[in-house]
Design an enzyme around this catalytic site. Structure first.
Site, short mmCIF file in Angstrom:
data_model
loop_
_atom_site.label_atom_id
_atom_site.label_comp_id
_atom_site.label_asym_id
_atom_site.label_seq_id
_atom_site.Cartn_x
_atom_site.Cartn_y
_atom_site.Cartn_z
N SER A 298 0.83 -1.20 0.00
CA SER A 298 0.00 0.00 0.00
C SER A 298 0.87 1.25 0.00
O SER A 298 1.80 1.36 0.80
CB SER A 298 -0.92 0.01 1.23
OG SER A 298 -1.60 1.26 1.33
N LYS B 101 31.67 0.44 -1.33
CA LYS B 101 32.01 0.40 0.10
C LYS B 101 33.10 -0.63 0.32
O LYS B 101 32.93 -1.81 -0.03
CB LYS B 101 30.77 0.04 0.93
CG LYS B 101 31.04 -0.16 2.41
CD LYS B 101 29.80 -0.65 3.14
CE LYS B 101 30.10 -0.99 4.59
NZ LYS B 101 28.94 -1.56 5.29
N THR C 236 24.07 -5.38 8.38
CA THR C 236 23.60 -6.75 8.17
C THR C 236 22.11 -6.87 7.84
O THR C 236 21.64 -7.97 7.54
CB THR C 236 23.88 -7.61 9.42
OG1 THR C 236 23.36 -6.94 10.58
CG2 THR C 236 25.38 -7.82 9.60
N ILE D 45 20.12 -5.92 5.28
CA ILE D 45 19.79 -6.42 3.94
C ILE D 45 20.33 -7.83 3.75
O ILE D 45 19.71 -8.66 3.09
CB ILE D 45 20.31 -5.45 2.87
CG1 ILE D 45 19.46 -4.16 2.90
CG2 ILE D 45 20.27 -6.06 1.48
CD1 ILE D 45 19.93 -3.07 1.97
#
Length: 543
Positions: free
Chosen positions: A41, A80, A348, A350
């Site tokens: 939504s 990174k 950590t 993701i």
């Protein structure tokens, strides 16, 4: 396909977790009979502040067949190389947790053991000097190895910073092109089968009913299915990880066009602050304990620390570190914040989504829902959460800070036995046993333990079997190779422009020297060039 095959998968919630799951299912459930529907939504916002990742995400993106440069451009992403930690061990101290390894093991002896022995013989640079990723980060450089590149450029490991909302949008486009259906609507009711309590459908506010065989809960902290409907329960880690609030705000980049290739984490009096450079802005956030700092003061502290002008209103989050007692309950699998949350100190969040997806694909059920498959999934996710938990607690426990009640508490707390064993083994002879764990291997533990003052009293006797002079020469050669390689790489910003991963890629890249950072912003592990070293081109395929 048979009568037991899963025909309908329903993903509840979008955001990063939902669309990662949808994209993965589009790749692995493209079998001609399994339909995947995602319900979300626009009225319900996503958290979307997780912008830093760790190297396993490369595997996920490659599994989907994503072009890395296109992905970075679409998500305003940067590279990174690790995390710089400021004021964690003690005020005024810095260290770097790099991706990849330190140096090279010699004749079966871990490199850090050789470094420990050599450190007792002579004055040694910080162990970060033997990490290709750390040396490149210290110099603001980046390169990507070609297929035929030789060491040490192949030892430069990396992950990404990106805008999480843009990543979700990028994966949504991927998933919808592959046939995933999206339904817009707010869920008003979760319908359970009266016979066994399994979820059979979700009913939307407008009366539409979405039925499914397997449901994926990506609804965020609330856990609409896994907790509100199935009452699975939650195991809190608050006794070791007392931070329960965060406030996040973006600001302009201090050096436009030249973002740092690393995350910075700065310890504060009641928590810590993140600094994540994207191509178009700097992500900033303060993670803190509400027991020691109120929300208004936390926001004021964060805003006062911004390096440039604020770009949006601050967002506040409330959480409890921990995990669901079962990430898979009946026919519901929780991914992302629905399954648990460990503060983003080592990026950590993701990865936990990715790990859940990978394990679900490997243990994908049929309509009989074999409890052995479910139990194995839950066991593996429990082990992963607890392993990450211990590594995060290490950062708080291994401190000498005594300048605030918050640091007094975490410095003196009892920690899980599993963590205490690791600390004690390392403090003795630098020993670590990480076999069987797929995250945070020996070099990561070495970085944090040494960086925060856990210096082993000795080293493994096996190191003494190696010739001192030959080891010393090898260490010096490795260090020079890393340094010389870093000096020849383009700057991070130049690399983004040269590889078309930046919106500015249309312009010819300037190879003029980049203005140096202010002295107070230079990492403690900065180096200077010593001798030339040939490297492969930086424009090839990922590591």
């Amino acid at each position: 396909m048979n009568e037991h095959s899963i025909r309908r998968v329903v993903i509840v919630g979008g955001g990063t977790a939902g669309w990662m799951a949808a994209a993965a299912f589009a790749r692995f459930l493209n079998n001609g009979y399994t339909e995947v529907t995602l319900v979300e939504s626009e009225e319900i916002g996503t958290v979307g502040v997780g912008e830093a990742t760790i190297p396993p995400l490369l595997n996920f993106n490659q599994m989907l067949g994503l072009d890395e440069n296109e992905f970075l451009k679409a998500t305003a992403g940067t590279f990174k190389l690790g995390i710089e930690f400021v004021d964690w061990g003690a005020l005024g101290e810095r260290y770097f947790h790099p991706f990849g390894n330190y140096g090279h093991d010699l004749q079966g002896v871990h490199f850090h053991q050789l470094w420990l022995r050599e450190r007792a013989r002579r004055t040694m640079p910080d162990i970060a000097a033997w990490s290709m990723s750390a040396v490149a980060a210290a110099n603001g450089k980046f390169g990507r190895a070609t297929g035929d590149a030789r060491s040490p450029i192949r030892e430069l490991f990396y992950a990404f910073h990106f805008d999480a909302s843009l990543y979700a949008r990028y994966l949504r486009a991927y998933a919808e092109r592959a046939g995933i259906s999206r339904v817009e609507g707010r869920i008003a009711e979760v319908n359970l089968r009266p016979t066994d309590g399994y979820v059979e459908a979700v009913t939307l506010a407008d009366g539409r009913r979405i039925e499914g065989d397997l449901f994926i809960d990506c609804s965020g902290f609330r856990g609409l299915l896994i907790e509100e409907a199935l009452e699975t329960g939650y195991e809190s880690y608050a006794q070791w990880l007392p931070c329960d609030r965060a406030v996040a705000v973006p600001c302009a980049l201090p050096t436009p066009g030249e973002p740092d290739p690393f995350t910075r984490s700065t310890a504060r009096r009641a928590g810590w602050q993140w600094r994540i450079p994207l191509q178009h802005r700097m992500g900033n956030g303060l993670v803190y304990s509400s027991e020691f700092l109120d929300d208004d003061d936390a926001e004021a502290q964060l805003l006062a620390s911004l390096e440039r002008e604020q770009l949006a209103d601050a967002r506040r989050l409330t959480f409890t570190a921990g995990r669901r007692r079962e990430c898979w309950n009946r026919n519901v699998v929780a991914l992302g914040l629905s399954g648990g949350f460990i503060e983003p100190l080592e990026s950590t969040s993701i990865h936990l989504v990715q790990a859940g997806i990978q394990r679900l694909v490997a243990l994908f059920p049929d309509k009989r829902f074999d409890p052995r498959e479910r139990d194995e999934f839950n066991r593996q996710m429990k082990d992963l959460y607890e392993d990450i938990r211990d590594f995060i607690i290490l950062h708080y426990k291994a401190t000498r800070r005594d300048d605030s009640p918050f640091w007094d508490r975490v410095r003196t707390m009892n920690v899980p036995d599993s963590l205490q064993r690791n600390i004690d083994l390392f403090a003795g002879k630098g020993r670590l046993f990480r076999e069987g764990y797929d995250l945070f291997s020996n070099p990561s533990w070495v970085a944090v333990c040494l960086g925060q003052g856990i210096v082993p009293a000795s080293w493994e006797p096996a190191a003494d079997a190696l010739d001192e002079e030959r080891v010393a020469q090898a260490l010096d050669q490795i260090r020079r190779g890393y340094l010389d390689t870093a000096q020849r790489l383009p700057t991070h910003g130049q690399f983004l422009r040269m590889t078309a991963a930046s919106p500015l890629a249309g312009a010819a890249p300037s190879l003029a020297p980049v203005a140096p950072r202010p002295a107070e912003d230079v990492p403690f592990f900065a180096f200077t060039a010593e001798s030339p070293f040939d490297v492969g081109s930086g424009g090839g395929s990922p590591l």
